[in-house]
Design an enzyme around this catalytic site. Sequence first.
Site, short mmCIF file in Angstrom:
data_model
loop_
_atom_site.label_atom_id
_atom_site.label_comp_id
_atom_site.label_asym_id
_atom_site.label_seq_id
_atom_site.Cartn_x
_atom_site.Cartn_y
_atom_site.Cartn_z
CD GLU A 248 -1.16 3.53 11.58
OE1 GLU A 248 0.00 3.81 11.97
OE2 GLU A 248 -1.53 2.35 11.40
CE LYS A 250 4.85 11.38 7.83
NZ LYS A 250 6.27 11.77 8.58
NE ARG A 255 9.30 2.83 8.97
CZ ARG A 255 8.73 2.84 7.72
NH1 ARG A 255 8.77 4.05 6.90
NH2 ARG A 255 7.98 1.87 7.14
NE ARG A 270 13.65 6.74 6.45
CZ ARG A 270 12.72 7.47 6.08
NH1 ARG A 270 11.95 8.06 6.70
NH2 ARG A 270 12.26 7.27 4.72
CD GLU A 300 8.35 8.18 13.73
OE1 GLU A 300 8.60 7.24 12.77
OE2 GLU A 300 8.99 9.43 13.14
CG PHE A 339 3.62 2.49 12.75
CD1 PHE A 339 4.17 1.98 11.76
CD2 PHE A 339 4.20 3.70 13.29
CE1 PHE A 339 5.42 2.40 11.31
CE2 PHE A 339 5.61 4.07 12.94
CZ PHE A 339 6.22 3.47 11.57
NE ARG A 415 9.92 7.94 -1.30
CZ ARG A 415 9.79 8.26 0.03
NH1 ARG A 415 8.62 8.58 0.69
NH2 ARG A 415 11.11 8.38 0.76
CE LYS A 421 5.98 11.88 2.68
NZ LYS A 421 7.47 11.71 2.84
#
Length: 555
Positions: A248, A250, A255, A270, A300, A339, A415, A421
Amino acid sequence: MLYEELVDVYEKIGSTTRRLEKEEIIANFLKTIKHKSPETTYDVTLLLQGKIFPPWSDKEMGVSTQLIIKALSKMLGENTKSIENKLASVGDMGEITEELVSNNKQVTFFKVPLTITKVINNLRKTESITGSNSQNKKLNLILELYSSASPLEAKYITRTITEKLRIGVGEGTLVDAISDAYGIDKEIIDRAYMLSNDLGEVATRAQESIGAVKELSITPGKPIKPMLAQLSPGIRESIEEMGEVVCETKYDGIRVQIHKIGDEIKIFTRRLENVTQALPEIVEYIREALPDEDYIIEGEVIATRDNKPISFQYILQRVKRKYDVEKMREKIPLKIFLFDVLYYKEPVAEQPIGQRRQLLEEIVHTSDDVELSTMKVVSSDNVGDAEELFNWSIDNGHEGIMFKDVSSPYSPGKRGKNMLKFKPVRETLDCVITGGLYGKGKRAKFFGSYLLSLLDSQTGEYKTLVHAATGMDDEMLASLTDRMQQYILSTNEQIVTFKPAVILEVAYSEIVESNEYEAGYSLRFPAIKRVRDDIGLDQVDTLDKLKQMIDLQNN
Ligand code: AMP
Protein backbone atom coordinates in the site's frame (compact mmCIF):
# COMPACT_ATOMS: atom_id res chain seq x y z
CA MET A 1 -8.17 -3.57 51.68
CA LEU A 2 -5.58 -1.35 53.29
CA TYR A 3 -3.39 0.86 51.16
CA GLU A 4 -0.47 0.01 53.41
CA GLU A 5 -0.50 -3.60 52.09
CA LEU A 6 0.03 -2.32 48.57
CA VAL A 7 2.70 0.09 49.71
CA ASP A 8 4.53 -2.82 51.29
CA VAL A 9 4.48 -4.59 47.90
CA TYR A 10 5.72 -1.43 46.15
CA GLU A 11 8.65 -1.28 48.53
CA LYS A 12 9.52 -4.93 48.00
CA ILE A 13 9.37 -4.62 44.23
CA GLY A 14 11.47 -1.47 44.31
CA SER A 15 14.15 -3.11 46.44
CA THR A 16 15.16 -5.66 43.81
CA THR A 17 16.42 -5.07 40.29
CA ARG A 18 15.71 -8.66 39.20
CA ARG A 19 12.73 -8.92 36.90
CA LEU A 20 11.91 -12.47 37.96
CA GLU A 21 11.83 -11.51 41.59
CA LYS A 22 9.56 -8.55 40.87
CA GLU A 23 7.25 -10.86 38.95
CA GLU A 24 7.15 -13.33 41.83
CA ILE A 25 6.34 -10.64 44.39
CA ILE A 26 3.43 -9.39 42.24
CA ALA A 27 2.16 -12.90 41.51
CA ASN A 28 2.18 -13.79 45.20
CA PHE A 29 0.35 -10.62 46.06
CA LEU A 30 -2.30 -11.27 43.41
CA LYS A 31 -2.73 -14.79 44.81
CA THR A 32 -3.39 -13.41 48.28
CA ILE A 33 -6.18 -11.18 47.01
CA LYS A 34 -7.91 -13.83 44.87
CA HIS A 35 -10.84 -13.97 47.25
CA LYS A 36 -11.38 -10.19 47.13
CA SER A 37 -13.88 -8.44 44.92
CA PRO A 38 -13.17 -7.95 41.19
CA GLU A 39 -13.08 -4.18 41.86
CA THR A 40 -10.20 -4.61 44.29
CA THR A 41 -8.20 -6.72 41.83
CA TYR A 42 -8.92 -4.19 39.10
CA ASP A 43 -7.75 -1.24 41.18
CA VAL A 44 -4.68 -3.04 42.47
CA THR A 45 -3.61 -3.95 38.94
CA LEU A 46 -3.96 -0.34 37.84
CA LEU A 47 -2.14 0.99 40.90
CA LEU A 48 0.70 -1.48 40.31
CA GLN A 49 1.22 0.30 36.98
CA GLY A 50 1.06 3.69 38.69
CA LYS A 51 -2.27 4.40 37.02
CA ILE A 52 -5.76 5.19 38.25
CA PHE A 53 -7.44 4.99 34.82
CA PRO A 54 -6.85 2.27 32.21
CA PRO A 55 -4.63 3.23 29.23
CA TRP A 56 -7.59 3.28 26.84
CA SER A 57 -9.33 5.96 28.87
CA ASP A 58 -8.87 9.59 27.93
CA LYS A 59 -9.42 10.65 31.53
CA GLU A 60 -6.59 12.45 33.27
CA MET A 61 -6.10 13.23 36.92
CA GLY A 62 -5.34 16.89 36.41
CA VAL A 63 -3.27 17.41 39.55
CA SER A 64 -0.02 19.29 39.02
CA THR A 65 3.15 19.01 41.07
CA GLN A 66 2.44 22.58 42.10
CA LEU A 67 -0.82 21.49 43.69
CA ILE A 68 0.93 18.68 45.59
CA ILE A 69 3.37 21.25 46.93
CA LYS A 70 0.52 23.51 47.96
CA ALA A 71 -1.27 20.69 49.76
CA LEU A 72 1.85 19.64 51.65
CA SER A 73 2.63 23.23 52.52
CA LYS A 74 -0.85 23.75 53.88
CA MET A 75 -0.79 20.58 55.92
CA LEU A 76 2.69 20.98 57.35
CA GLY A 77 2.95 24.73 57.61
CA GLU A 78 6.10 24.61 55.45
CA ASN A 79 6.51 27.36 52.90
CA THR A 80 6.10 26.42 49.24
CA LYS A 81 9.39 28.01 48.18
CA SER A 82 11.41 25.73 50.46
CA ILE A 83 9.59 22.64 49.10
CA GLU A 84 10.28 23.81 45.56
CA ASN A 85 13.96 24.21 46.38
CA LYS A 86 14.07 20.68 47.75
CA LEU A 87 12.43 19.40 44.59
CA ALA A 88 15.04 21.17 42.46
CA SER A 89 17.85 19.42 44.34
CA VAL A 90 16.31 15.96 44.98
CA GLY A 91 14.26 15.54 41.80
CA ASP A 92 11.77 12.99 43.16
CA MET A 93 8.67 14.59 44.64
CA GLY A 94 7.79 11.22 46.20
CA GLU A 95 10.91 11.16 48.36
CA ILE A 96 10.37 14.75 49.40
CA THR A 97 6.80 13.96 50.43
CA GLU A 98 8.01 11.05 52.54
CA GLU A 99 10.61 13.20 54.25
CA LEU A 100 8.22 16.07 54.92
CA VAL A 101 5.50 13.84 56.32
CA SER A 102 7.91 11.97 58.57
CA ASN A 103 9.23 15.25 59.97
CA ASN A 104 5.72 16.41 60.65
CA LYS A 105 5.46 17.61 64.21
CA GLN A 106 1.81 18.47 64.02
CA VAL A 107 -0.51 16.12 65.81
CA THR A 108 -3.27 14.70 63.68
CA PHE A 109 -6.41 13.60 65.45
CA PHE A 110 -8.74 10.96 64.11
CA LYS A 111 -6.25 9.44 61.70
CA VAL A 112 -8.27 6.90 59.68
CA PRO A 113 -6.38 4.06 58.01
CA LEU A 114 -6.26 4.54 54.23
CA THR A 115 -7.84 1.93 52.01
CA ILE A 116 -7.03 1.29 48.37
CA THR A 117 -10.56 2.29 47.47
CA LYS A 118 -10.26 5.59 49.32
CA VAL A 119 -6.97 6.46 47.60
CA ILE A 120 -8.04 5.59 44.08
CA ASN A 121 -11.47 7.17 44.47
CA ASN A 122 -10.15 10.47 45.77
CA LEU A 123 -7.62 10.62 42.93
CA ARG A 124 -10.26 9.67 40.36
CA LYS A 125 -12.58 12.38 41.61
CA THR A 126 -10.00 15.06 40.75
CA GLU A 127 -10.58 14.27 37.08
CA SER A 128 -14.16 15.40 36.94
CA ILE A 129 -13.71 18.64 38.88
CA THR A 130 -13.87 21.69 36.65
CA GLY A 131 -14.95 25.29 36.83
CA SER A 132 -14.52 27.86 39.56
CA ASN A 133 -12.78 26.82 42.72
CA SER A 134 -11.72 23.56 41.08
CA GLN A 135 -8.12 23.87 42.28
CA ASN A 136 -9.27 24.17 45.87
CA LYS A 137 -11.59 21.21 45.58
CA LYS A 138 -8.78 19.09 44.13
CA LEU A 139 -6.47 20.28 46.85
CA ASN A 140 -8.90 19.15 49.53
CA LEU A 141 -9.17 15.70 47.99
CA ILE A 142 -5.43 15.09 48.08
CA LEU A 143 -5.05 16.83 51.43
CA GLU A 144 -7.50 14.35 52.87
CA LEU A 145 -5.24 11.51 51.69
CA TYR A 146 -1.99 13.05 52.91
CA SER A 147 -3.50 13.78 56.33
CA SER A 148 -4.25 10.12 56.91
CA ALA A 149 -1.10 8.77 55.29
CA SER A 150 2.04 7.38 56.84
CA PRO A 151 5.26 8.81 55.35
CA LEU A 152 5.65 5.79 53.04
CA GLU A 153 2.02 5.91 51.96
CA ALA A 154 2.37 9.62 51.26
CA LYS A 155 5.40 8.90 49.07
CA TYR A 156 3.43 6.53 46.86
CA ILE A 157 0.39 8.77 46.72
CA THR A 158 2.63 11.47 45.30
CA ARG A 159 4.28 9.07 42.88
CA THR A 160 0.88 7.89 41.69
CA ILE A 161 -0.22 11.48 41.11
CA THR A 162 2.97 12.30 39.20
CA GLU A 163 2.68 8.99 37.32
CA LYS A 164 6.23 7.97 38.18
CA LEU A 165 6.14 4.95 40.48
CA ARG A 166 9.88 4.27 40.14
CA ILE A 167 9.65 0.60 41.07
CA GLY A 168 10.69 -0.70 37.67
CA VAL A 169 7.63 -2.69 36.66
CA GLY A 170 6.84 -2.89 32.96
CA GLU A 171 3.78 -4.32 31.23
CA GLY A 172 5.69 -7.50 30.42
CA THR A 173 6.37 -8.21 34.11
CA LEU A 174 2.70 -7.70 34.95
CA VAL A 175 1.54 -9.96 32.12
CA ASP A 176 3.86 -12.69 33.42
CA ALA A 177 2.76 -12.15 37.01
CA ILE A 178 -0.94 -12.40 36.10
CA SER A 179 -0.27 -15.55 34.12
CA ASP A 180 1.61 -17.03 37.07
CA ALA A 181 -0.90 -15.94 39.75
CA TYR A 182 -3.93 -17.43 38.01
CA GLY A 183 -2.18 -20.32 36.25
CA ILE A 184 -3.18 -19.23 32.74
CA ASP A 185 -0.86 -19.41 29.69
CA LYS A 186 1.10 -16.23 29.09
CA GLU A 187 -0.01 -16.16 25.43
CA ILE A 188 -3.66 -16.11 26.47
CA ILE A 189 -3.05 -13.26 28.93
CA ASP A 190 -0.99 -11.36 26.39
CA ARG A 191 -3.63 -11.69 23.68
CA ALA A 192 -6.36 -10.48 26.04
CA TYR A 193 -4.20 -7.53 27.04
CA MET A 194 -3.40 -6.55 23.46
CA LEU A 195 -7.04 -6.57 22.46
CA SER A 196 -8.46 -4.89 25.56
CA ASN A 197 -5.58 -2.56 26.43
CA ASP A 198 -6.58 -3.01 30.06
CA LEU A 199 -4.54 -5.19 32.41
CA GLY A 200 -7.02 -4.55 35.21
CA GLU A 201 -9.78 -6.14 33.16
CA VAL A 202 -7.48 -9.03 32.22
CA ALA A 203 -6.64 -9.70 35.87
CA THR A 204 -10.25 -9.61 37.06
CA ARG A 205 -11.26 -11.98 34.30
CA ALA A 206 -8.34 -14.26 35.09
CA GLN A 207 -9.58 -14.32 38.67
CA GLU A 208 -12.98 -15.45 37.35
CA SER A 209 -11.93 -18.12 34.81
CA ILE A 210 -9.77 -18.84 31.80
CA GLY A 211 -12.92 -18.74 29.65
CA ALA A 212 -13.62 -15.18 30.75
CA VAL A 213 -10.10 -14.15 29.69
CA LYS A 214 -10.51 -15.78 26.30
CA GLU A 215 -13.77 -13.92 25.75
CA LEU A 216 -12.06 -10.57 26.16
CA SER A 217 -11.80 -8.81 22.85
CA ILE A 218 -11.53 -5.50 21.10
CA THR A 219 -14.38 -3.13 21.96
CA PRO A 220 -15.51 0.07 20.25
CA GLY A 221 -14.84 3.05 22.52
CA LYS A 222 -11.65 1.56 23.97
CA PRO A 223 -8.69 2.44 21.75
CA ILE A 224 -5.95 -0.15 21.45
CA LYS A 225 -2.28 0.38 20.80
CA PRO A 226 -1.61 0.55 17.07
CA MET A 227 0.29 -2.16 15.26
CA LEU A 228 3.71 -0.83 14.28
CA ALA A 229 5.92 -1.34 11.28
CA GLN A 230 9.51 -2.47 10.91
CA LEU A 231 11.82 -1.09 8.26
CA SER A 232 11.89 -3.00 5.01
CA PRO A 233 15.37 -3.77 3.70
CA GLY A 234 14.15 -3.49 0.10
CA ILE A 235 11.14 -4.15 -2.07
CA ARG A 236 12.16 -7.51 -3.51
CA GLU A 237 13.65 -8.82 -0.25
CA SER A 238 10.49 -8.02 1.68
CA ILE A 239 8.14 -9.55 -0.84
CA GLU A 240 10.22 -12.71 -1.09
CA GLU A 241 10.28 -13.07 2.67
CA MET A 242 6.58 -12.47 3.17
CA GLY A 243 5.20 -14.38 0.18
CA GLU A 244 1.89 -12.81 -0.63
CA VAL A 245 1.79 -9.19 0.34
CA VAL A 246 -0.70 -6.37 0.62
CA CYS A 247 1.36 -3.48 -0.69
CA GLU A 248 0.00 0.00 0.00
CA THR A 249 0.92 3.63 -0.35
CA LYS A 250 2.40 5.06 2.85
CA TYR A 251 0.78 8.41 3.57
CA ASP A 252 2.50 11.18 5.44
CA GLY A 253 -0.02 12.42 7.95
CA ILE A 254 -1.24 11.23 11.31
CA ARG A 255 -2.57 7.83 12.04
CA VAL A 256 -6.03 7.73 13.52
CA GLN A 257 -8.15 5.00 15.08
CA ILE A 258 -11.81 5.83 14.67
CA HIS A 259 -14.40 4.24 16.93
CA LYS A 260 -18.14 4.34 16.48
CA ILE A 261 -20.34 3.25 19.38
CA GLY A 262 -24.04 3.87 18.95
CA ASP A 263 -24.32 7.39 17.65
CA GLU A 264 -20.97 8.57 18.84
CA ILE A 265 -17.78 8.75 16.78
CA LYS A 266 -14.43 9.17 18.53
CA ILE A 267 -11.04 9.75 16.95
CA PHE A 268 -7.81 8.72 18.67
CA THR A 269 -4.20 9.33 17.70
CA ARG A 270 -1.54 6.63 17.78
CA ARG A 271 -0.77 7.72 21.35
CA LEU A 272 -4.46 7.14 22.12
CA GLU A 273 -5.25 10.81 22.66
CA ASN A 274 -8.82 11.71 21.91
CA VAL A 275 -8.71 14.35 19.12
CA THR A 276 -12.34 14.18 18.04
CA GLN A 277 -12.98 17.86 18.80
CA ALA A 278 -10.09 19.03 16.64
CA LEU A 279 -11.19 17.09 13.55
CA PRO A 280 -14.94 17.72 13.11
CA GLU A 281 -14.94 17.20 9.35
CA ILE A 282 -13.36 13.77 9.67
CA VAL A 283 -16.24 12.80 11.96
CA GLU A 284 -18.71 14.05 9.34
CA TYR A 285 -16.94 12.34 6.43
CA ILE A 286 -16.72 9.03 8.24
CA ARG A 287 -20.35 9.12 9.38
CA GLU A 288 -21.30 9.67 5.76
CA ALA A 289 -18.98 7.00 4.35
CA LEU A 290 -19.85 4.02 6.54
CA PRO A 291 -23.07 2.26 7.54
CA ASP A 292 -24.67 3.10 10.87
CA GLU A 293 -23.04 0.22 12.78
CA ASP A 294 -20.48 -0.02 15.55
CA TYR A 295 -16.95 -0.17 14.18
CA ILE A 296 -13.26 0.54 14.65
CA ILE A 297 -11.34 1.59 11.57
CA GLU A 298 -7.85 2.91 10.99
CA GLY A 299 -6.42 5.33 8.53
CA GLU A 300 -4.11 8.23 7.91
CA VAL A 301 -5.42 11.81 7.94
CA ILE A 302 -3.49 14.11 5.66
CA ALA A 303 -3.59 17.82 4.99
CA THR A 304 -4.26 18.87 1.41
CA ARG A 305 -4.08 21.86 -0.87
CA ASP A 306 -5.88 21.67 -4.23
CA ASN A 307 -6.53 18.07 -3.27
CA LYS A 308 -2.76 17.31 -3.17
CA PRO A 309 -0.95 16.25 0.02
CA ILE A 310 1.01 18.95 1.78
CA SER A 311 3.61 18.78 4.51
CA PHE A 312 2.93 16.81 7.66
CA GLN A 313 3.58 19.99 9.70
CA TYR A 314 0.17 21.37 8.72
CA ILE A 315 -1.76 18.43 10.05
CA LEU A 316 0.00 18.82 13.38
CA GLN A 317 -1.41 22.34 13.60
CA ARG A 318 -4.87 20.90 13.17
CA VAL A 319 -4.61 18.07 15.66
CA LYS A 320 -3.27 20.23 18.48
CA ARG A 321 -5.91 22.89 17.98
CA LYS A 322 -8.42 23.46 20.75
CA TYR A 323 -9.85 26.83 19.64
CA ASP A 324 -10.90 28.32 16.30
CA VAL A 325 -11.30 24.84 14.91
CA GLU A 326 -13.74 26.06 12.26
CA LYS A 327 -11.29 28.67 11.00
CA MET A 328 -8.49 26.14 10.82
CA ARG A 329 -10.77 23.77 9.03
CA GLU A 330 -10.98 26.23 6.15
CA LYS A 331 -7.29 27.03 6.20
CA ILE A 332 -6.01 23.47 6.27
CA PRO A 333 -8.44 21.04 4.62
CA LEU A 334 -8.09 17.40 5.52
CA LYS A 335 -8.87 14.09 3.96
CA ILE A 336 -8.50 10.52 5.14
CA PHE A 337 -7.13 7.34 3.62
CA LEU A 338 -8.50 4.27 5.39
CA PHE A 339 -6.38 1.15 5.50
CA ASP A 340 -7.77 -1.19 8.16
CA VAL A 341 -10.88 -2.33 9.98
CA LEU A 342 -10.63 -3.96 13.42
CA TYR A 343 -14.27 -4.19 14.39
CA TYR A 344 -17.42 -4.17 12.35
CA LYS A 345 -20.51 -5.39 14.18
CA GLU A 346 -18.08 -7.88 15.75
CA PRO A 347 -14.33 -8.10 16.37
CA VAL A 348 -12.38 -8.74 13.16
CA ALA A 349 -8.87 -7.74 14.27
CA GLU A 350 -7.74 -11.35 14.36
CA GLN A 351 -8.79 -12.04 10.79
CA PRO A 352 -6.04 -11.85 8.12
CA ILE A 353 -5.38 -8.38 6.67
CA GLY A 354 -6.36 -9.68 3.20
CA GLN A 355 -9.85 -10.39 4.55
CA ARG A 356 -10.05 -7.18 6.59
CA ARG A 357 -9.17 -5.18 3.52
CA GLN A 358 -11.98 -6.88 1.59
CA LEU A 359 -14.41 -6.02 4.36
CA LEU A 360 -13.20 -2.42 4.29
CA GLU A 361 -13.88 -2.28 0.57
CA GLU A 362 -17.39 -3.62 1.14
CA ILE A 363 -18.39 -1.19 3.87
CA VAL A 364 -16.76 2.09 2.85
CA HIS A 365 -18.49 4.35 0.41
CA THR A 366 -15.49 6.32 -0.91
CA SER A 367 -15.49 9.98 -1.93
CA ASP A 368 -12.98 12.79 -2.43
CA ASP A 369 -12.71 13.08 1.33
CA VAL A 370 -12.62 9.44 2.31
CA GLU A 371 -10.51 7.12 0.21
CA LEU A 372 -9.05 3.70 0.76
CA SER A 373 -5.26 3.44 0.65
CA THR A 374 -4.02 2.65 -2.85
CA MET A 375 -3.24 -1.05 -2.74
CA LYS A 376 -1.97 -3.96 -4.80
CA VAL A 377 -1.60 -7.57 -3.77
CA VAL A 378 1.89 -8.64 -4.87
CA SER A 379 4.10 -11.70 -4.69
CA SER A 380 7.54 -12.52 -6.08
CA ASP A 381 5.94 -12.96 -9.55
CA ASN A 382 5.02 -9.30 -9.78
CA VAL A 383 7.58 -7.34 -7.79
CA GLY A 384 7.44 -4.81 -10.62
CA ASP A 385 3.93 -3.84 -9.52
CA ALA A 386 5.25 -2.91 -6.08
CA GLU A 387 8.05 -0.85 -7.63
CA GLU A 388 5.50 0.87 -9.79
CA LEU A 389 3.35 1.63 -6.75
CA PHE A 390 6.39 2.98 -4.95
CA ASN A 391 7.22 5.32 -7.85
CA TRP A 392 3.61 6.38 -8.16
CA SER A 393 3.41 7.08 -4.44
CA ILE A 394 6.55 9.20 -4.36
CA ASP A 395 5.45 10.94 -7.53
CA ASN A 396 2.17 11.88 -5.89
CA GLY A 397 3.75 13.38 -2.82
CA HIS A 398 3.44 10.39 -0.48
CA GLU A 399 6.08 8.90 1.73
CA GLY A 400 6.71 5.40 0.44
CA ILE A 401 4.98 2.05 0.64
CA MET A 402 3.93 -0.48 3.26
CA PHE A 403 4.08 -4.26 3.05
CA LYS A 404 1.60 -6.33 5.04
CA ASP A 405 1.69 -10.12 5.09
CA VAL A 406 -1.67 -10.99 3.53
CA SER A 407 -2.40 -13.69 6.15
CA SER A 408 -1.45 -11.68 9.23
CA PRO A 409 -3.81 -10.60 12.02
CA TYR A 410 -3.67 -7.16 13.62
CA SER A 411 -1.08 -7.26 16.43
CA PRO A 412 -1.73 -4.29 18.71
CA GLY A 413 1.34 -2.52 20.00
CA LYS A 414 3.75 -4.89 18.32
CA ARG A 415 6.53 -3.90 15.91
CA GLY A 416 6.70 -7.25 14.18
CA LYS A 417 7.67 -8.68 10.83
CA ASN A 418 4.13 -8.72 9.46
CA MET A 419 4.07 -5.04 8.59
CA LEU A 420 7.02 -3.29 7.00
CA LYS A 421 7.56 0.23 5.75
CA PHE A 422 9.70 1.11 2.79
CA LYS A 423 10.50 4.74 3.24
CA PRO A 424 14.03 5.12 2.00
CA VAL A 425 16.20 7.67 3.64
CA ARG A 426 16.60 9.82 0.64
CA GLU A 427 20.04 11.24 0.06
CA THR A 428 20.38 13.76 -2.72
CA LEU A 429 22.92 14.61 -5.40
CA ASP A 430 23.20 17.78 -7.49
CA CYS A 431 23.46 16.64 -11.11
CA VAL A 432 23.59 18.52 -14.37
CA ILE A 433 21.11 17.83 -17.15
CA THR A 434 22.94 16.46 -20.21
CA GLY A 435 20.10 14.74 -22.03
CA GLY A 436 16.38 14.19 -22.14
CA LEU A 437 13.55 12.17 -23.55
CA TYR A 438 10.25 13.47 -24.82
CA GLY A 439 7.33 12.07 -22.86
CA LYS A 440 4.49 9.87 -24.01
CA GLY A 441 0.79 10.54 -24.43
CA LYS A 442 -0.24 13.65 -22.55
CA ARG A 443 3.41 14.47 -21.94
CA ALA A 444 4.53 14.14 -25.60
CA LYS A 445 5.29 17.85 -25.96
CA PHE A 446 7.42 17.91 -22.80
CA PHE A 447 10.67 16.42 -21.70
CA GLY A 448 9.26 13.68 -19.50
CA SER A 449 12.61 12.44 -18.27
CA TYR A 450 16.10 13.90 -18.01
CA LEU A 451 19.50 12.28 -18.29
CA LEU A 452 21.55 13.51 -15.34
CA SER A 453 25.32 13.59 -15.02
CA LEU A 454 28.04 14.12 -12.44
CA LEU A 455 31.33 15.97 -12.81
CA ASP A 456 34.53 13.98 -13.27
CA SER A 457 36.94 16.34 -11.56
CA GLN A 458 39.97 14.55 -13.09
CA THR A 459 38.96 15.34 -16.66
CA GLY A 460 36.43 18.13 -16.22
CA GLU A 461 33.89 16.09 -18.21
CA TYR A 462 30.37 15.12 -17.18
CA LYS A 463 29.57 11.43 -16.77
CA THR A 464 26.02 10.15 -17.12
CA LEU A 465 24.42 8.66 -14.00
CA VAL A 466 20.67 8.22 -14.25
CA HIS A 467 17.41 9.01 -16.03
CA ALA A 468 15.04 10.80 -13.70
CA ALA A 469 11.36 11.26 -14.46
CA THR A 470 9.45 11.38 -11.20
CA GLY A 471 9.03 14.30 -8.86
CA MET A 472 8.03 16.99 -11.36
CA ASP A 473 4.57 18.51 -11.13
CA ASP A 474 2.84 19.80 -14.28
CA GLU A 475 4.13 23.29 -13.77
CA MET A 476 7.75 22.22 -13.47
CA LEU A 477 7.38 19.89 -16.44
CA ALA A 478 6.27 22.77 -18.66
CA SER A 479 8.66 25.43 -17.40
CA LEU A 480 11.72 23.19 -17.55
CA THR A 481 10.84 22.05 -21.08
CA ASP A 482 10.64 25.69 -22.08
CA ARG A 483 13.90 26.56 -20.46
CA MET A 484 15.82 23.61 -21.92
CA GLN A 485 15.05 24.52 -25.55
CA GLN A 486 18.01 26.92 -25.69
CA TYR A 487 20.48 24.19 -24.63
CA ILE A 488 19.51 21.53 -27.20
CA LEU A 489 22.64 20.22 -28.95
CA SER A 490 21.06 17.45 -31.00
CA THR A 491 17.79 15.56 -31.38
CA ASN A 492 17.32 12.00 -32.51
CA GLU A 493 13.62 11.13 -32.57
CA GLN A 494 12.63 11.23 -28.89
CA ILE A 495 16.19 11.52 -27.58
CA VAL A 496 17.77 14.90 -27.01
CA THR A 497 21.23 15.96 -25.83
CA PHE A 498 21.75 19.20 -23.93
CA LYS A 499 24.61 21.51 -23.30
CA PRO A 500 25.34 21.22 -19.53
CA ALA A 501 23.73 24.27 -18.00
CA VAL A 502 20.88 23.42 -15.65
CA ILE A 503 21.43 21.63 -12.35
CA LEU A 504 18.83 19.44 -10.64
CA GLU A 505 18.82 18.11 -7.12
CA VAL A 506 17.80 14.49 -7.27
CA ALA A 507 16.82 12.25 -4.34
CA TYR A 508 17.34 8.49 -4.47
CA SER A 509 17.03 5.42 -2.31
CA GLU A 510 20.25 3.60 -3.18
CA ILE A 511 23.33 3.76 -5.42
CA VAL A 512 23.71 0.62 -7.51
CA GLU A 513 26.34 -0.60 -9.95
CA SER A 514 25.41 -0.16 -13.58
CA ASN A 515 27.10 -0.58 -16.92
CA GLU A 516 24.41 1.43 -18.63
CA TYR A 517 25.78 4.76 -17.42
CA GLU A 518 29.25 6.30 -17.75
CA ALA A 519 29.64 6.78 -14.01
CA GLY A 520 29.62 2.98 -13.62
CA TYR A 521 26.81 3.40 -11.14
CA SER A 522 23.24 4.55 -11.13
CA LEU A 523 20.52 5.58 -8.67
CA ARG A 524 17.46 3.57 -7.62
CA PHE A 525 14.20 5.44 -7.42
CA PRO A 526 15.49 8.82 -8.46
CA ALA A 527 13.10 11.71 -7.85
CA ILE A 528 13.70 15.26 -9.00
CA LYS A 529 13.45 17.62 -6.05
CA ARG A 530 14.23 21.04 -7.50
CA VAL A 531 16.27 23.15 -9.89
CA ARG A 532 19.42 24.42 -8.25
CA ASP A 533 19.91 27.86 -9.71
CA ASP A 534 21.69 28.86 -6.56
CA ILE A 535 24.88 26.97 -7.46
CA GLY A 536 27.20 27.08 -10.46
CA LEU A 537 28.37 24.34 -12.84
CA ASP A 538 31.62 24.01 -10.90
CA GLN A 539 29.58 22.89 -7.91
CA VAL A 540 27.85 19.95 -9.57
CA ASP A 541 28.52 16.86 -7.45
CA THR A 542 31.54 14.83 -8.52
CA LEU A 543 32.31 11.17 -9.03
CA ASP A 544 34.43 11.41 -5.86
CA LYS A 545 31.39 12.50 -3.91
CA LEU A 546 29.49 9.55 -5.41
CA LYS A 547 32.22 7.19 -4.13
CA GLN A 548 31.90 8.71 -0.67
CA MET A 549 28.15 8.19 -0.74
CA ILE A 550 28.68 4.55 -1.75
CA ASP A 551 31.01 4.06 1.23
CA LEU A 552 28.46 5.63 3.55
CA GLN A 553 25.72 3.42 2.15
CA ASN A 554 27.75 0.26 2.61
CA ASN A 555 28.74 1.00 6.17
P1 AMP B 1 5.81 3.69 11.97
O1 AMP B 1 5.01 4.79 12.58
O2 AMP B 1 7.24 4.06 11.85
O3 AMP B 1 5.55 2.37 12.61
O4 AMP B 1 5.30 3.59 10.46
C1 AMP B 1 4.03 3.22 10.19
C2 AMP B 1 3.15 4.44 10.11
O5 AMP B 1 2.84 4.70 8.77
C3 AMP B 1 1.83 4.25 10.75
O6 AMP B 1 1.87 4.59 12.11
C4 AMP B 1 0.90 5.15 9.98
O7 AMP B 1 0.82 6.41 10.61
C5 AMP B 1 1.59 5.36 8.68
N1 AMP B 1 0.89 4.88 7.48
C6 AMP B 1 0.72 5.60 6.37
N2 AMP B 1 0.08 4.91 5.44
C7 AMP B 1 -0.16 3.68 5.96
C8 AMP B 1 -0.78 2.48 5.46
N3 AMP B 1 -1.28 2.41 4.21
N4 AMP B 1 -0.85 1.42 6.29
C9 AMP B 1 -0.33 1.47 7.55
N5 AMP B 1 0.27 2.56 8.07
C10 AMP B 1 0.36 3.65 7.29
